[in-house]
Scaffold this motif. Structure first.
Motif, PDB file in Angstrom:
ATOM      1  N   SER A   1       0.851  -1.190   0.000  1.00 61.64           N
ATOM      2  CA  SER A   1       0.000   0.000   0.000  1.00 61.64           C
ATOM      3  C   SER A   1       0.882   1.234   0.000  1.00 61.64           C
ATOM      4  O   SER A   1       2.043   1.200   0.415  1.00 61.64           O
ATOM      5  CB  SER A   1      -0.916  -0.006   1.231  1.00 61.64           C
ATOM      6  N   PHE A   2       0.335   2.344  -0.472  1.00 57.91           N
ATOM      7  CA  PHE A   2       1.045   3.614  -0.390  1.00 57.91           C
ATOM      8  C   PHE A   2       0.046   4.756  -0.371  1.00 57.91           C
ATOM      9  O   PHE A   2      -1.125   4.584  -0.699  1.00 57.91           O
ATOM     10  CB  PHE A   2       2.060   3.777  -1.529  1.00 57.91           C
ATOM     11  N   TYR A   3       0.562   5.937  -0.013  1.00 58.33           N
ATOM     12  CA  TYR A   3      -0.242   7.152   0.138  1.00 58.33           C
ATOM     13  C   TYR A   3       0.157   8.177  -0.902  1.00 58.33           C
ATOM     14  O   TYR A   3       1.331   8.258  -1.309  1.00 58.33           O
ATOM     15  CB  TYR A   3      -0.039   7.699   1.554  1.00 58.33           C
ATOM     16  N   MET A   4      -0.816   8.996  -1.338  1.00 62.81           N
ATOM     17  CA  MET A   4      -0.542  10.172  -2.165  1.00 62.81           C
ATOM     18  C   MET A   4      -1.350  11.344  -1.615  1.00 62.81           C
ATOM     19  O   MET A   4      -2.521  11.183  -1.255  1.00 62.81           O
ATOM     20  CB  MET A   4      -0.894   9.919  -3.631  1.00 62.81           C
ATOM     21  N   GLY A   5      -0.705  12.501  -1.542  1.00 61.84           N
ATOM     22  CA  GLY A   5      -1.359  13.687  -1.004  1.00 61.84           C
ATOM     23  C   GLY A   5      -0.381  14.827  -0.919  1.00 61.84           C
ATOM     24  O   GLY A   5       0.556  14.929  -1.712  1.00 61.84           O
ATOM     25  N   ASP A   6      -0.566  15.705   0.082  1.00 60.82           N
ATOM     26  CA  ASP A   6       0.322  16.859   0.224  1.00 60.82           C
ATOM     27  C   ASP A   6       1.764  16.447   0.483  1.00 60.82           C
ATOM     28  O   ASP A   6       2.684  17.195   0.143  1.00 60.82           O
ATOM     29  CB  ASP A   6      -0.172  17.754   1.365  1.00 60.82           C
ATOM     30  N   ALA A   7       1.969  15.270   1.093  1.00 63.94           N
ATOM     31  CA  ALA A   7       3.320  14.806   1.384  1.00 63.94           C
ATOM     32  C   ALA A   7       3.868  13.869   0.315  1.00 63.94           C
ATOM     33  O   ALA A   7       4.972  13.346   0.467  1.00 63.94           O
ATOM     34  CB  ALA A   7       3.351  14.110   2.749  1.00 63.94           C
ATOM     35  N   ASN A   8       3.116  13.652  -0.749  1.00 64.68           N
ATOM     36  CA  ASN A   8       3.589  12.850  -1.886  1.00 64.68           C
ATOM     37  C   ASN A   8       2.662  13.131  -3.062  1.00 64.68           C
ATOM     38  O   ASN A   8       1.598  12.530  -3.171  1.00 64.68           O
ATOM     39  CB  ASN A   8       3.605  11.357  -1.546  1.00 64.68           C
ATOM     40  N   ARG A   9       3.054  14.013  -3.934  1.00 62.29           N
ATOM     41  CA  ARG A   9       2.160  14.460  -4.982  1.00 62.29           C
ATOM     42  C   ARG A   9       2.100  13.515  -6.178  1.00 62.29           C
ATOM     43  O   ARG A   9       1.046  13.368  -6.801  1.00 62.29           O
ATOM     44  CB  ARG A   9       2.586  15.865  -5.467  1.00 62.29           C
ATOM     45  N   THR A  10       3.206  12.880  -6.549  1.00 61.05           N
ATOM     46  CA  THR A  10       3.249  12.177  -7.839  1.00 61.05           C
ATOM     47  C   THR A  10       3.887  10.797  -7.818  1.00 61.05           C
ATOM     48  O   THR A  10       3.790  10.069  -8.810  1.00 61.05           O
ATOM     49  CB  THR A  10       4.013  13.024  -8.872  1.00 61.05           C
ATOM     50  N   LYS A  11       4.547  10.388  -6.749  1.00 60.07           N
ATOM     51  CA  LYS A  11       5.372   9.177  -6.780  1.00 60.07           C
ATOM     52  C   LYS A  11       4.589   7.962  -6.279  1.00 60.07           C
ATOM     53  O   LYS A  11       4.188   7.914  -5.105  1.00 60.07           O
ATOM     54  CB  LYS A  11       6.625   9.373  -5.934  1.00 60.07           C
ATOM     55  N   PHE A  12       4.409   6.985  -7.160  1.00 58.42           N
ATOM     56  CA  PHE A  12       3.773   5.726  -6.775  1.00 58.42           C
ATOM     57  C   PHE A  12       4.759   4.889  -5.948  1.00 58.42           C
ATOM     58  O   PHE A  12       5.952   4.875  -6.213  1.00 58.42           O
ATOM     59  CB  PHE A  12       3.346   4.945  -8.006  1.00 58.42           C
ATOM     60  N   TYR A  13       4.228   4.183  -4.962  1.00 54.14           N
ATOM     61  CA  TYR A  13       4.994   3.254  -4.130  1.00 54.14           C
ATOM     62  C   TYR A  13       6.107   3.933  -3.336  1.00 54.14           C
ATOM     63  O   TYR A  13       7.116   3.311  -3.000  1.00 54.14           O
ATOM     64  CB  TYR A  13       5.561   2.102  -4.973  1.00 54.14           C
ATOM     65  N   LEU A  14       5.916   5.204  -2.993  1.00 57.53           N
ATOM     66  CA  LEU A  14       6.848   5.886  -2.108  1.00 57.53           C
ATOM     67  C   LEU A  14       6.502   5.512  -0.672  1.00 57.53           C
ATOM     68  O   LEU A  14       5.357   5.609  -0.267  1.00 57.53           O
ATOM     69  CB  LEU A  14       6.744   7.394  -2.305  1.00 57.53           C
TER      70      LEU A  14
END
Length: 235
Positions: free
Chosen positions: A41-54
């Protein structure tokens, strides 16, 4: 314009009820599936705008699927996962060089509708069935996440999958999905009155324009049960 909208809505409703009325025609041999899934699982939002699987986390769950026919299924399930993020990965310069990070454990309960690209079955080849198929799905769910500031809200899942019949009654597959959240504080785990990732630039997001998402990539294994009396003609 009102008349045109009424026609579109009426045609949609008619199509829906036509599909339901033929729901058992050319159906799979077994009505139901139950199984488990595991992955990342991974998150996208203000702390990760574009990177999948960060900062990937672990995810897993239980699922139940009702096979309406060769093409359509309804799935319900419960999933748990870990997600995290750091604002230094966001690619943005925040006011006063502020930084924040978060980690959550979430639980999700939801239901989805699936559409198979190919008629899915390891039998009835004369009907054009195949023991494998890609599929699309969407639905609705609810998310609860831990933290000193807990999160609870609705989500809209959508994604793509691929499934294959290992043998009669046993299925294996993989899914990738995104979950759209209707709240911009998923990445805020502490109760604060100062700067945080809820509105890092001091601009409040609207209900539909928040930036928080999370994603699952999971492999699943299911077992079919409850045999239909006459799967090719309904029951």
């Amino acid at each position: 314009m009102k008349n045109e909208n009424s026609v579109v809505v009426s045609l949609f409703i008619m199509g829906f009820f036509l599909m339901i009325s033929n729901i058992d025609i050319q159906a799979q041999e077994y009505k139901y599936e139950i199984g488990g899934a595991a992955g990342t699982s991974f998150y996208m939002g203000d702390a990760n705008r574009t990177k999948f699987y960060l900062h990937p986390g672990m995810s897993g769950g239980l699922l139940f699927r009702y096979n309406l026919n060769f093409l359509w299924s309804i799935k319900t399930g419960i999933s748990v996962a870990n997600v995290s993020g750091k604002s230094e990965d966001a690619g943005n310069s925040f006011p006063f060089a502020q930084q924040a990070s978060f980690h959550r454990t979430l639980a999700e309960l939801g239901a989805q509708v699936e559409f198979n690209f190919f008629p899915y079955s390891d039998k009835y080849a004369y009907l054009g069935t195949k023991p494998y198929t890609p599929y699309l799905f969407t639905g609705v769910g609810g998310t609860y996440a831990t933290g000193n500031k807990t999160f609870f809200g609705a989500n809209i899942p959508f994604g793509v999958g691929f499934k294959y019949k290992l043998k009669n009654r046993m299925n294996i597959g993989i899914e990738f999905s995104m979950r759209k959240l209707f709240g911009d504080d998923f990445d805020v785990t502490e109760k604060t009155t100062g700067w945080n990732l809820d509105s890092p630039f001091g601009i409040e997001s609207s209900f539909l324009k928040n930036k928080d998402w999370y994603s699952f990539t999971m492999i699943f294994l299911t077992w079919e049960f409850s045999k239909r009396e006459d799967p090719c003609h309904g029951n």
